[in-house]
Motif scaffolding. Structure first.
Motif, PDB file in Angstrom:
ATOM      1  N   THR A   1     -65.070  30.499  92.694  1.00 42.26           N
ATOM      2  CA  THR A   1     -65.629  29.245  92.164  1.00 42.26           C
ATOM      3  C   THR A   1     -67.013  29.429  91.557  1.00 42.26           C
ATOM      4  O   THR A   1     -67.485  28.564  90.834  1.00 42.26           O
ATOM      5  CB  THR A   1     -65.745  28.192  93.284  1.00 42.26           C
ATOM      6  N   GLY A   2     -67.677  30.532  91.896  1.00 45.17           N
ATOM      7  CA  GLY A   2     -69.047  30.747  91.442  1.00 45.17           C
ATOM      8  C   GLY A   2     -70.060  29.967  92.263  1.00 45.17           C
ATOM      9  O   GLY A   2     -71.213  29.837  91.871  1.00 45.17           O
ATOM     10  N   GLU A   3     -69.644  29.472  93.420  1.00 37.43           N
ATOM     11  CA  GLU A   3     -70.508  28.632  94.253  1.00 37.43           C
ATOM     12  C   GLU A   3     -71.030  29.379  95.470  1.00 37.43           C
ATOM     13  O   GLU A   3     -70.424  30.336  95.951  1.00 37.43           O
ATOM     14  CB  GLU A   3     -69.738  27.396  94.718  1.00 37.43           C
ATOM     15  N   ILE A   4     -72.139  28.878  95.972  1.00 38.59           N
ATOM     16  CA  ILE A   4     -72.737  29.359  97.214  1.00 38.59           C
ATOM     17  C   ILE A   4     -72.498  28.276  98.257  1.00 38.59           C
ATOM     18  O   ILE A   4     -72.705  27.093  97.988  1.00 38.59           O
ATOM     19  CB  ILE A   4     -74.242  29.611  97.029  1.00 38.59           C
ATOM     20  N   SER A   5     -72.050  28.680  99.442  1.00 37.49           N
ATOM     21  CA  SER A   5     -71.782  27.690 100.483  1.00 37.49           C
ATOM     22  C   SER A   5     -72.334  28.154 101.824  1.00 37.49           C
ATOM     23  O   SER A   5     -72.615  29.332 102.022  1.00 37.49           O
ATOM     24  CB  SER A   5     -70.281  27.434 100.597  1.00 37.49           C
TER      25      SER A   5
ATOM     26  N   ALA B   1     -76.043  36.477  94.746  1.00 35.72           N
ATOM     27  CA  ALA B   1     -75.916  35.460  93.690  1.00 35.72           C
ATOM     28  C   ALA B   1     -76.248  36.025  92.314  1.00 35.72           C
ATOM     29  O   ALA B   1     -75.800  35.478  91.303  1.00 35.72           O
ATOM     30  CB  ALA B   1     -76.800  34.262  94.003  1.00 35.72           C
TER      31      ALA B   1
ATOM     32  N   ASN C   1     -71.497  33.240  85.116  1.00 33.69           N
ATOM     33  CA  ASN C   1     -71.341  31.822  84.782  1.00 33.69           C
ATOM     34  C   ASN C   1     -70.272  31.567  83.732  1.00 33.69           C
ATOM     35  O   ASN C   1     -69.954  30.420  83.435  1.00 33.69           O
ATOM     36  CB  ASN C   1     -72.677  31.234  84.331  1.00 33.69           C
TER      37      ASN C   1
ATOM     38  N   ILE D   1     -73.099  36.627  90.195  1.00 34.57           N
ATOM     39  CA  ILE D   1     -72.244  35.527  89.749  1.00 34.57           C
ATOM     40  C   ILE D   1     -72.261  35.456  88.231  1.00 34.57           C
ATOM     41  O   ILE D   1     -73.315  35.424  87.610  1.00 34.57           O
ATOM     42  CB  ILE D   1     -72.702  34.176  90.344  1.00 34.57           C
TER      43      ILE D   1
ATOM     44  N   VAL E   1     -71.030  33.666  99.170  1.00 32.16           N
ATOM     45  CA  VAL E   1     -70.866  33.537  97.726  1.00 32.16           C
ATOM     46  C   VAL E   1     -69.374  33.597  97.449  1.00 32.16           C
ATOM     47  O   VAL E   1     -68.683  34.489  97.947  1.00 32.16           O
ATOM     48  CB  VAL E   1     -71.617  34.651  96.963  1.00 32.16           C
ATOM     49  N   ASP E   2     -68.878  32.643  96.675  1.00 29.77           N
ATOM     50  CA  ASP E   2     -67.463  32.568  96.333  1.00 29.77           C
ATOM     51  C   ASP E   2     -67.297  32.973  94.870  1.00 29.77           C
ATOM     52  O   ASP E   2     -67.701  32.239  93.972  1.00 29.77           O
ATOM     53  CB  ASP E   2     -66.940  31.150  96.562  1.00 29.77           C
TER      54      ASP E   2
ATOM     55  N   HIS F   1     -65.592  34.828  88.891  1.00 31.91           N
ATOM     56  CA  HIS F   1     -66.983  34.686  88.461  1.00 31.91           C
ATOM     57  C   HIS F   1     -67.787  35.959  88.720  1.00 31.91           C
ATOM     58  O   HIS F   1     -68.881  35.907  89.296  1.00 31.91           O
ATOM     59  CB  HIS F   1     -67.638  33.507  89.190  1.00 31.91           C
TER      60      HIS F   1
END
Length: 153
Positions: A132-136, A79, A84, A82, A128-129, A100
């Motif tokens: 999209t900058g998202e963690i899932s 992360a 932003n 990433i 970590v994507d 990202h």
């Protein structure tokens, strides 16, 4: 004539030699590196990251780091990469999508899911994507994602 031929040769040599690359990140983010370096050092964390990623997404049990001394990062470690403030890039379908992650520091990174070593006891893993900058959190089995390896200080 000799001067212009020499200038041309020097100019071509400069284009072919690896040069210092400047990341989009703040100058205090990464240790200076050449465009041909396989690794990059993140100064605030001390982590050494592989600049290249797996050529395709992989599923378990093919998830591994092929370089000695490297391993999959934790979700917290990955992360840290990433960005932003995403940049627009063309994906495989020639569509503009967000990315990202610093493209200069990590060229060839797809806007996709990346594996981490962080997992739950019920068989889900954190991803970590960089699209999209998202963690899932997703089922580890059956999920296809890319691999970026880390070397800890």
């Amino acid at each position: 004539m000799k001067t212009s031929a020499r200038s041309l040769v020097l100019g071509l040599a400069a284009l072919l030699l690896p040069g210092l690359v400047r990341a989009d990140a703040p100058t205090t983010q990464y240790k200076p590196y050449l465009s041909t370096n396989d690794e990059i050092v993140d100064l605030p964390t001390g982590f050494t990251w592989a600049r290249k990623v797996s050529p395709t997404g992989v599923e378990l049990p093919q998830v591994r780091c092929p370089i000695d001394g490297t391993s999959l990062p934790t979700v917290r470690e990955l992360a840290t990469l990433i960005d932003n403030a995403p940049r627009k890039v063309l994906n495989a379908s020639n569509q503009l999508v967000d990315l990202h992650i610093d493209q200069n520091a990590f060229p060839g990174t797809p806007p996709a899911l990346f594996w981490t070593v962080s997992a739950t006891q019920d068989g889900r893993a954190f991803f970590v994507d960089f699209g999209t900058g998202e963690i899932s959190l997703k089922p580890a089995l059956g999920t296809k994602a890319y691999v970026r390896c880390i070397k800890r200080a």
